[in-house]
Enzyme design. Structure first.
Site, short mmCIF file in Angstrom:
data_model
loop_
_atom_site.label_atom_id
_atom_site.label_comp_id
_atom_site.label_asym_id
_atom_site.label_seq_id
_atom_site.Cartn_x
_atom_site.Cartn_y
_atom_site.Cartn_z
N PRO A 20 -10.97 6.72 -4.94
CA PRO A 20 -11.07 7.12 -3.54
C PRO A 20 -10.05 6.44 -2.62
CG PRO A 20 -12.92 5.73 -4.16
CD PRO A 20 -12.21 6.10 -5.43
N ASN A 21 -9.54 7.24 -1.72
CA ASN A 21 -8.64 6.83 -0.64
C ASN A 21 -7.21 6.58 -1.11
OD1 ASN A 21 -10.69 6.81 1.47
ND2 ASN A 21 -11.56 5.09 0.34
N ARG A 35 -2.04 4.34 4.48
CA ARG A 35 -3.26 3.54 4.51
C ARG A 35 -2.91 2.06 4.44
NH1 ARG A 35 -6.99 2.57 -0.84
NH2 ARG A 35 -8.67 1.49 0.24
N TYR A 82 -1.10 -2.15 0.98
CA TYR A 82 -0.80 -1.26 -0.15
C TYR A 82 0.65 -0.77 -0.19
CZ TYR A 82 -5.89 -1.21 -0.47
OH TYR A 82 -7.20 -1.59 -0.60
N ASN A 104 -7.08 2.97 -11.58
CA ASN A 104 -7.30 2.29 -10.31
C ASN A 104 -8.52 2.97 -9.68
OD1 ASN A 104 -7.40 1.10 -7.85
ND2 ASN A 104 -5.23 1.37 -7.36
N ALA A 111 -12.40 1.51 -4.62
CA ALA A 111 -13.68 0.88 -4.25
C ALA A 111 -14.75 1.03 -5.32
CB ALA A 111 -14.16 1.45 -2.92
N HIS A 168 -15.89 -1.83 -7.67
CA HIS A 168 -16.83 -2.86 -7.24
C HIS A 168 -18.26 -2.36 -7.17
CE1 HIS A 168 -12.96 -4.51 -6.24
NE2 HIS A 168 -12.78 -3.64 -5.27
N ASP A 172 -19.92 2.72 -17.80
CA ASP A 172 -20.56 3.39 -18.93
C ASP A 172 -19.65 4.45 -19.56
OD1 ASP A 172 -22.79 1.82 -18.65
OD2 ASP A 172 -24.04 3.36 -17.72
N GLU A 226 -7.39 -1.83 -16.25
CA GLU A 226 -7.90 -1.79 -14.87
C GLU A 226 -6.76 -2.26 -13.97
OE1 GLU A 226 -11.40 -4.17 -14.01
OE2 GLU A 226 -10.75 -4.36 -11.93
N HIS A 273 -5.09 -2.71 -9.92
CA HIS A 273 -5.17 -2.73 -8.46
C HIS A 273 -3.80 -3.04 -7.90
CE1 HIS A 273 -9.45 -2.55 -8.91
NE2 HIS A 273 -9.34 -3.51 -9.80
N ILE A 274 -3.49 -2.35 -6.83
CA ILE A 274 -2.20 -2.55 -6.16
C ILE A 274 -2.17 -3.93 -5.51
CG2 ILE A 274 -0.76 -1.71 -4.26
CD1 ILE A 274 -2.08 1.11 -4.87
N SER A 275 -3.25 -4.26 -4.84
CA SER A 275 -3.33 -5.54 -4.14
C SER A 275 -3.95 -6.60 -5.05
CB SER A 275 -4.20 -5.38 -2.88
OG SER A 275 -5.54 -5.04 -3.24
N ARG A 278 -8.66 -11.34 -1.49
CA ARG A 278 -9.21 -10.54 -0.39
C ARG A 278 -10.72 -10.84 -0.24
NH1 ARG A 278 -7.34 -4.53 -1.07
NH2 ARG A 278 -8.07 -4.48 1.09
N ARG A 319 -14.65 -7.79 -3.20
CA ARG A 319 -13.64 -7.21 -4.10
C ARG A 319 -13.40 -8.08 -5.34
NH1 ARG A 319 -11.41 -3.10 -0.84
NH2 ARG A 319 -11.48 -3.68 1.36
C1 DQA Z 1 -7.62 -1.33 -4.75
C2 DQA Z 1 -8.46 -2.51 -4.32
C3 DQA Z 1 -9.89 -2.09 -3.99
O1 DQA Z 1 -10.66 -3.21 -3.60
C4 DQA Z 1 -9.88 -1.11 -2.84
O2 DQA Z 1 -11.18 -0.64 -2.57
C5 DQA Z 1 -8.94 0.03 -3.05
C6 DQA Z 1 -7.66 -0.21 -3.72
C7 DQA Z 1 -6.14 -1.70 -4.97
O3 DQA Z 1 -5.43 -0.90 -5.56
O4 DQA Z 1 -5.69 -2.77 -4.54
O5 DQA Z 1 -9.18 1.13 -2.60
O6 DQA Z 1 -8.13 -0.84 -5.98
#
Ligand code: DQA
Length: 148
Positions: A11-12, A19, A24, A80, A83, A86, A93, A104, A106-108, A113, A117
């Site tokens: 999502p997002n 964003r 990011y 990725n 959210a 978490h 599953d 797994e 994550h960009i950040s 943070r 997270r």
């Molecule tokens: C994220 C980190 C997550 O905590 C956050 O909810 C995201 C992006 C990242 O790529 O850094 O939407 O997965």
């Protein structure tokens, strides 16, 4: 036989580029797809690149990747989950149920943070976990799984 990499975005992440660019960066999801495509070409891998804001769609795509895994046609999944990382036992599953080799991503740097997270439901089922390299992390993840 050409193996396939699934790069799945939660999502997002469709908002990448606009964003929270201080977190990011300014590259869009289309730019990320280009990075991934170039990495796959370097390694002779096929790419499936998708994004959804819906948890169930991500579950379905992990199942799809799992069917390739079962026939030896999957190089790995870069997820990725944003959210959902978490919050989602369903994604955990799905990974456990299919046995897909998972990065797994994550960009950040999620550990620098907010504390919510810091916990990932996925990490327990991941073969590798990467964070903090910005969008370049996607290409690095593909470089890594190409060695598996
Ligand atoms: C994220 C980190 C997550 O905590 C956050 O909810 C995201 C992006 C990242 O790529 O850094 O939407 O997965």
């Amino acid at each position: 036989m050409t193996k396939t990499v699934y790069v799945l975005n939660g999502p997002n992440l469709n908002l990448l580029g606009t964003r929270e660019p201080q977190v990011y960066g300014s590259q869009s999801l289309a730019d990320v797809e280009q990075l991934c495509a170039a990495a796959c070409v370097r390694h002779g891998l096929a790419l499936v690149f998708r994004q959804s804001n819906h948890e169930g769609a991500l579950v379905d795509w992990i199942h799809e990747a799992g069917r390739l895994h079962a026939t030896g046609q999957l190089a790995g999944v870069v997820l990725n989950a944003a959210a959902y990382t978490h919050t989602s036992v369903a994604l955990l599953d799905a990974v456990k149920g299919t046995g897909v080799p998972l990065v797994e991503l994550h960009i950040s740097n999620v550990h620098a943070r907010e504390s919510f997270r810091h916990h990932s439901y996925l990490a327990a089922a991941a073969r590798a976990v990467m964070c903090g390299f910005g969008v370049q992390g996607y290409a690095l993840a593909i470089d890594g799984l190409a060695q598996w």
